[in-house]
Design an enzyme around this catalytic site. Structure first.
Site, mmCIF file in Angstrom:
data_model
loop_
_atom_site.group_PDB
_atom_site.id
_atom_site.type_symbol
_atom_site.label_atom_id
_atom_site.label_comp_id
_atom_site.label_asym_id
_atom_site.label_seq_id
_atom_site.Cartn_x
_atom_site.Cartn_y
_atom_site.Cartn_z
ATOM 1 N N ASP A 1 -9.915 -4.532 -4.647
ATOM 2 C CA ASP A 1 -9.320 -3.561 -3.724
ATOM 3 C C ASP A 1 -10.109 -2.254 -3.758
ATOM 4 O OD1 ASP A 1 -7.666 -1.778 -2.295
ATOM 5 O OD2 ASP A 1 -5.848 -2.784 -2.954
ATOM 6 N N SER B 1 0.825 -1.201 0.000
ATOM 7 C CA SER B 1 0.000 0.000 0.000
ATOM 8 C C SER B 1 0.870 1.267 0.000
ATOM 9 C CB SER B 1 -0.961 -0.041 1.191
ATOM 10 O OG SER B 1 -1.982 0.921 1.055
ATOM 11 N N HIS C 1 -8.016 -5.370 -0.208
ATOM 12 C CA HIS C 1 -6.750 -4.711 0.133
ATOM 13 C C HIS C 1 -6.057 -5.557 1.201
ATOM 14 C CE1 HIS C 1 -4.162 -1.219 -0.119
ATOM 15 N NE2 HIS C 1 -4.161 -1.066 1.204
#
Length: 239
Positions: free
Chosen positions: A174, A120, A205
């Site tokens: 996601d 991320s 995610h």
């Protein structure tokens, strides 16, 4: 500023390092289970391996009502391409570059045997730092993230890591870093001629076991190549 780190090491004198950058609001502990799940015995046979898991500084994060949390840079807008925190990105870039340099200075592991990996926000910092780093790295791993400052990457990237292999993975579901943002990053990296291995998984995610297995295979291939030609003698190591 020196980053706090968690360090996992398989031998007294390792040859390789994997620096793992966490996501927003997490810390260095976040990816310890993933590191432990990777079967890298084929790499370890060529010398010891270090995992270095730094924790980002605590800063106010705009999208979370200014709450202070561990973050590599501020998130000012839900659309990650809008109002990017260029200053924050560059501050963290310098901290991560220092961490890579410290691996050589304190552990004798040169950049060409260091993989930079992130999830991320950590993925964004991996691509931000890795493409601009002045010395060749072994590889870059970006999980569930994106290429920040996309419009300036071509002008700012260095020559050292143009041919460095890149592993990118993303979840088709996601909702945090939408797949379109990751796809745009992939397209730009390939347009610039980077060697990108792309994987997409039916997940949100997060990290999946299938992803870990694919990453494991890529790391074995990449770090074996970084060790030198097949059959080349390894430096002595101590268990």
């Amino acid at each position: 500023m020196t980053l706090e780190t968690i360090e996992l090491q398989t031998r007294e004198t390792p040859r390789f390092s994997i620096v793992v950058l966490h996501g927003l609001g997490a810390d260095g502990n976040d990816f310890v289970p993933v590191c432990q799940a990777l079967d890298l015995r084929a790499v370890m046979a060529r010398g010891g391996l270090r995992f270095v898991l730094p924790s980002a500084p605590e800063i106010p994060v705009t999208i979370n009502n200014g709450m202070r949390m561990r973050a590599w840079y501020d998130i000012r807008h839900g659309d990650l391409s809008q109002r990017e925190d260029a200053d924050g990105l560059r501050v963290s870039q310098a901290l991560i570059e220092d961490l890579i340099a410290r691996e050589e200075r304190e552990h004798g592991i040169p950049p060409e045997r260091v993989v930079l990996m992130g999830f991320s926000q950590g993925c964004a910092m991996t691509l931000m730092t890795g493409l601009r780093y002045p010395k060749r790295l072994a590889g870059l791993v970006g999980l569930s993230g994106y290429l920040p400052l996309l419009g300036t990457t071509e002008a700012e990237r260095g020559a050292a890591n143009v041919a460095t292999p890149i592993f990118l993975a993303h979840g088709s579901g996601d909702g945090v870093v939408v797949p379109a943002r990751a796809q745009a990053s992939l397209a730009e990296l390939r347009r610039l001629g980077h060697d990108v291995e792309w994987h997409e998984y039916p997940m949100a995610h997060e990290v999946s076991m299938e992803e870990i297995q694919d990453l494991q295979a890529w790391l074995v291939k990449t770090l074996t190549a970084a060790a030198g030609a097949p059959g080349a003698p390894d430096a002595p190591t101590a268990d």
